[in-house]
Design a protein around this motif. Structure first.
Motif, PDB file in Angstrom:
ATOM      1  N   MET A  20      10.422  -6.935   9.028  1.00 38.78           N
ATOM      2  CA  MET A  20       9.190  -7.702   8.951  1.00 38.78           C
ATOM      3  C   MET A  20       9.446  -8.888   8.024  1.00 38.78           C
ATOM      4  N   SER A  21       8.887 -10.039   8.380  1.00 35.53           N
ATOM      5  CA  SER A  21       9.070 -11.233   7.557  1.00 35.53           C
ATOM      6  C   SER A  21       8.407 -11.050   6.192  1.00 35.53           C
ATOM      7  N   LEU A  22       8.808 -11.889   5.265  1.00 39.32           N
ATOM      8  CA  LEU A  22       8.229 -11.836   3.923  1.00 39.32           C
ATOM      9  C   LEU A  22       6.720 -12.067   3.960  1.00 39.32           C
ATOM     10  N   LYS A  23       6.303 -13.021   4.769  1.00 39.11           N
ATOM     11  CA  LYS A  23       4.874 -13.348   4.892  1.00 39.11           C
ATOM     12  C   LYS A  23       4.089 -12.155   5.447  1.00 39.11           C
ATOM     13  N   THR A  40       5.075  -8.990   5.423  1.00 34.04           N
ATOM     14  CA  THR A  40       5.158  -7.906   4.443  1.00 34.04           C
ATOM     15  C   THR A  40       4.102  -8.103   3.358  1.00 34.04           C
ATOM     16  N   TYR A  41       3.960  -9.321   2.889  1.00 37.27           N
ATOM     17  CA  TYR A  41       2.952  -9.624   1.867  1.00 37.27           C
ATOM     18  C   TYR A  41       1.554  -9.324   2.407  1.00 37.27           C
ATOM     19  N   GLU A  42       1.279  -9.781   3.629  1.00 36.74           N
ATOM     20  CA  GLU A  42      -0.037  -9.551   4.218  1.00 36.74           C
ATOM     21  C   GLU A  42      -0.300  -8.060   4.411  1.00 36.74           C
ATOM     22  N   PHE A  43       0.693  -7.331   4.915  1.00 34.45           N
ATOM     23  CA  PHE A  43       0.569  -5.883   5.084  1.00 34.45           C
ATOM     24  C   PHE A  43       0.218  -5.224   3.751  1.00 34.45           C
ATOM     25  N   ASN A  44       0.971  -5.568   2.712  1.00 37.20           N
ATOM     26  CA  ASN A  44       0.736  -4.978   1.393  1.00 37.20           C
ATOM     27  C   ASN A  44      -0.648  -5.309   0.851  1.00 37.20           C
ATOM     28  N   SER A  67       3.794   7.712   7.139  1.00 39.96           N
ATOM     29  CA  SER A  67       2.510   7.007   7.293  1.00 39.96           C
ATOM     30  C   SER A  67       2.678   5.504   7.158  1.00 39.96           C
ATOM     31  N   VAL A  68       3.512   5.074   6.229  1.00 39.61           N
ATOM     32  CA  VAL A  68       3.778   3.643   6.055  1.00 39.61           C
ATOM     33  C   VAL A  68       4.466   3.086   7.300  1.00 39.61           C
ATOM     34  N   ARG A  69       5.402   3.828   7.860  1.00 38.37           N
ATOM     35  CA  ARG A  69       6.097   3.363   9.066  1.00 38.37           C
ATOM     36  C   ARG A  69       5.122   3.191  10.232  1.00 38.37           C
ATOM     37  N   VAL A  70       4.241   4.171  10.397  1.00 31.47           N
ATOM     38  CA  VAL A  70       3.247   4.085  11.480  1.00 31.47           C
ATOM     39  C   VAL A  70       2.318   2.892  11.226  1.00 31.47           C
ATOM     40  N   ALA A  71       1.892   2.726   9.997  1.00 37.66           N
ATOM     41  CA  ALA A  71       0.991   1.613   9.670  1.00 37.66           C
ATOM     42  C   ALA A  71       1.662   0.263   9.912  1.00 37.66           C
ATOM     43  N   LYS A  72       2.943   0.139   9.565  1.00 38.23           N
ATOM     44  CA  LYS A  72       3.648  -1.127   9.796  1.00 38.23           C
ATOM     45  C   LYS A  72       3.787  -1.417  11.283  1.00 38.23           C
ATOM     46  N   MET A  73       4.087  -0.398  12.067  1.00 36.71           N
ATOM     47  CA  MET A  73       4.194  -0.609  13.508  1.00 36.71           C
ATOM     48  C   MET A  73       2.831  -0.975  14.089  1.00 36.71           C
TER      49      MET A  73
END
Length: 165
Positions: A1-4, A6-10, A39-45
Motif C-alpha cells: 500500500m502506498s504511503l498516502k 497507509t496514512y489514510e488507513f491508519n 483483522s488488520v489484513r482483512v481491513a486493509k484489503m
C-alpha cells in the motif's frame, strides 16, 4: 500500500488499533498468526477494494477491522465448530460495547461468515468484507498454518526416528 493510503488507513482505524480491548487480539492465535494481524489484513484489503469500487470505505474499513473482535476467553463454552458459527455475534457484541456502529457495519461483522452462519449479508459492503476475509484467511492458512503443521509433523517424525535409534 502506498504511503498516502497507509496514512489514510491508519487515520480511519487509529482509535480501534489503540483500544485496550482490541489490543488483546495480539495474543490470540488465528490461522497461524495473531487475530489482531488477521483483522488488520482483512481491513486493509477491504479498504483497498471498497475505495476502488467507490463504496463508503471508511465505514467498511472500520467494520472489517472489527469482524473478529473476540478473544478465546469469549468462546470458552463453545467447541471449535460452535465457535466458528458463534464468533460473528460475539465480535458484534464486543464491537458495539466500545464503538459506535451503524446497521451496515453491524451486518458486515455479523454476516462475515456466511454461508457457515445463517446471517445473510444485506449490503454489498457486507459481501465485500466476507469475501476479503475468506481470501485473507485462505492465504494465511496456506502461508502460516500449513507450514506450522508441517513443521510440527517434521519434529514429530524426527523425534520418532531419534527414539528408534
Amino acid at each position: 500500500m502506498s504511503l498516502k493510503k497507509t496514512y489514510e488507513f491508519n487515520q480511519i482505524v487509529e482509535d480501534i488499533l489503540k483500544h485496550e480491548e482490541f489490543l488483546k487480539l495480539q495474543h490470540e492465535l488465528h490461522h497461524g498468526i495473531s487475530r489482531f494481524e488477521h483483522s488488520v489484513r482483512v481491513a486493509k484489503m477491504a479498504y483497498r477494494m471498497s475505495k476502488k469500487l467507490g463504496m463508503d470505505y471508511e465505514r467498511v474499513t472500520r467494520a472489517a477491522l472489527l469482524h473478529d473482535f473476540y478473544t478465546d476467553e469469549d468462546t470458552l463454552k463453545y467447541n471449535a465448530k460452535q465457535t466458528l458459527k458463534a464468533h460473528p455475534s460475539i465480535a458484534l457484541d464486543n464491537a458495539k460495547k466500545y464503538f459506535d456502529l451503524d446497521k451496515m457495519q453491524e451486518n458486515i461483522i455479523e454476516a462475515h461468515m456466511f454461508p457457515l452462519t445463517k446471517k445473510i449479508p444485506a449490503y454489498k459492503e457486507s459481501w465485500l468484507v466476507s469475501g476479503a476475509d475468506k481470501i485473507v484467511a485462505t492465504h494465511e492458512m496456506y502461508r502460516y498454518k500449513a507450514q506450522m503443521a508441517l513443521g510440527i509433523w517434521l519434529i514429530f517424525i524426527f523425534n520418532m526416528i531419534a527414539i528408534q535409534k
